[in-house]
Design an enzyme around this catalytic site. Structure first.
Site, PDB file in Angstrom:
ATOM      1  CG  ASP A  44      -0.359  -0.082   2.519  1.00  0.00           C
ATOM      2  OD1 ASP A  44       0.869  -0.234   2.595  1.00  0.00           O
ATOM      3  OD2 ASP A  44      -1.100   0.021   3.528  1.00  0.00           O
ATOM      4  CB  SER A  45       4.579   1.722  -0.083  1.00  0.00           C
ATOM      5  OG  SER A  45       4.781   0.523  -0.807  1.00  0.00           O
ATOM      6  CG  ASP A  83       0.471  -4.226   1.849  1.00  0.00           C
ATOM      7  OD1 ASP A  83       0.723  -5.277   2.469  1.00  0.00           O
ATOM      8  OD2 ASP A  83       1.222  -3.234   1.854  1.00  0.00           O
ATOM      9  CE  LYS A 112       3.320  -6.199   3.574  1.00  0.00           C
ATOM     10  NZ  LYS A 112       2.830  -5.030   4.333  1.00  0.00           N
ATOM     11  CD  GLU A 114       0.531  -1.608   8.067  1.00  0.00           C
ATOM     12  OE1 GLU A 114       0.184  -0.872   9.022  1.00  0.00           O
ATOM     13  OE2 GLU A 114       0.973  -1.157   6.997  1.00  0.00           O
ATOM     14  CD  GLU A 181       7.662  -0.457   7.519  1.00  0.00           C
ATOM     15  OE1 GLU A 181       6.674  -1.129   7.146  1.00  0.00           O
ATOM     16  OE2 GLU A 181       7.888   0.701   7.119  1.00  0.00           O
TER      17      GLU A 181
HETATM   18  O1  KIV Z   1       3.575  -1.217   1.565  1.00  0.00           O
HETATM   19  C1  KIV Z   1       4.755  -1.598   1.598  1.00  0.00           C
HETATM   20  O2  KIV Z   1       5.578  -1.226   0.764  1.00  0.00           O
HETATM   21  C2  KIV Z   1       5.158  -2.503   2.661  1.00  0.00           C
HETATM   22  C3  KIV Z   1       6.601  -2.832   2.801  1.00  0.00           C
HETATM   23  C4  KIV Z   1       7.359  -1.651   3.244  1.00  0.00           C
HETATM   24  C5  KIV Z   1       6.847  -4.000   3.659  1.00  0.00           C
HETATM   25  O3  KIV Z   1       4.345  -2.929   3.410  1.00  0.00           O
END
Ligand code: KIV
Length: 279
Positions: A44-45, A83, A112, A114, A181
């Site tokens: 989600d970055s 994510d 994924k 959090e 992280e």
């Molecule tokens: O969203 C992302 O890029 C991440 C990584 C930094 C692990 O979750």
């Protein structure tokens, strides 16, 4: 045949380090896949590096599905993890399962999310319907950022114990891997030695079972934040800006396009055309 979740889990047993990179679009994902990267993560970055948001909070499921579809069209080799964005899984297990399903239908092999122990029940719910889950503890940009900002996790004994407990509970809940992280490297090492599933570090030292970086950081394409852990392998933004300046100057001086860049009419046809329109 692309890598499976089991292939990634086996890499820890075979003591092979796991390379993970974020990917959001077809073009860069094709290159990551060609390079033999083990796991492509549609993080989600994307909200920050692709869409220009300040943080990952505004990212929506529709956006994550679009990025996941683009990356899935590019991959032949890597495992594809996507994510779950902020508030797509926190409110209810039903939300978490439905939204995980959407990412899988968009081409992901796993999702994924959090959160530590507090997410264990949600993770079990997703895993129980057959969707593999990667956990993510330590700095959790969707929520830690709201309260603490960018801060290394696991520097005190209490926070270390909490992180180790979180990792154990995520493993019990059924995750196939855990992203760590910005966890102090000592705690990341203890977690990696404690759990049997692979740990994937970002800013968490050398003793994780694998490493992940944001592809724009690695290529030197994103300047807004420059985390200490993000090793730059090149300075692509400088090269891109230079090429765009050269293009602008070529357009302004009529150097571009040149003959090799355009198309011609048949000369007889052109002659007839000119006669017909009187030019
Ligand atoms: O969203 C992302 O890029 C991440 C990584 C930094 C692990 O979750």
């Amino acid at each position: 045949m692309h890598k499976s979740v089991q292939d990634i889990v086996n890499m820890k047993k075979e003591k092979k380090k796991i390379s993970v990179i974020t990917a959001y679009d077809y073009t860069l994902a094709s290159m990551c896949d060609k390079a033999g990267i083990d796991v492509m993560l549609v993080g989600d970055s994307a909200g920050m590096v692709m869409l220009g948001y300040e943080n990952t909070i505004p990212v929506t499921m529709d956006q994550m599905c679009m990025f996941t579809e683009a990356v899935s069209r590019a991959r032949n080799n890597a495992l594809l993890v996507a994510d779950l964005p902020f508030m797509s899984y926190q409110a209810s297990i039903e939300d978490a399962i439905n939204n995980s399903g959407r990412l899988i239908k968009s081409g992901a092999d796993a999702v994924k999310l959090e959160g530590g122990s507090i997410m264990a029940e949600t993770i079990s719910g997703i895993v129980d319907v057959g969707i593999p889950v990667m956990g993510h503890i330590g700095l959790q940009p969707q929520t830690t950022m709201l309260s603490q900002g960018y801060k290394v996790q696991g520097r005190t004994r209490d926070s270390a114990i909490q992180l180790i407990q979180d990792a154990k509970e995520l493993e019990e809940a059924g995750v196939f891997s855990i992203a760590l992280e910005m966890v102090s490297h000592e705690v990341a090492q203890i977690i990696s030695e404690t759990v049997s599933i692979p740990t994937i570090g970002i800013g968490s030292g050398i003793n994780c079972d694998g490493q992940v970086l944001v592809v724009q950081d690695l290529l030197g394409m994103y300047d807004k934040i420059k985390p200490k852990f993000a090793k730059r392998y090149m300075n692509l933004s400088e090269d891109i800006v230079k090429s765009l300046e050269d293009y602008k100057s070529d357009v302004e001086s009529s150097k571009f396009p040149a003959e090799e860049n355009w198309f011609s009419m048949d000369s007889e046809e052109l002659k007839k055309l000119r006669e017909q329109i009187g030019s």
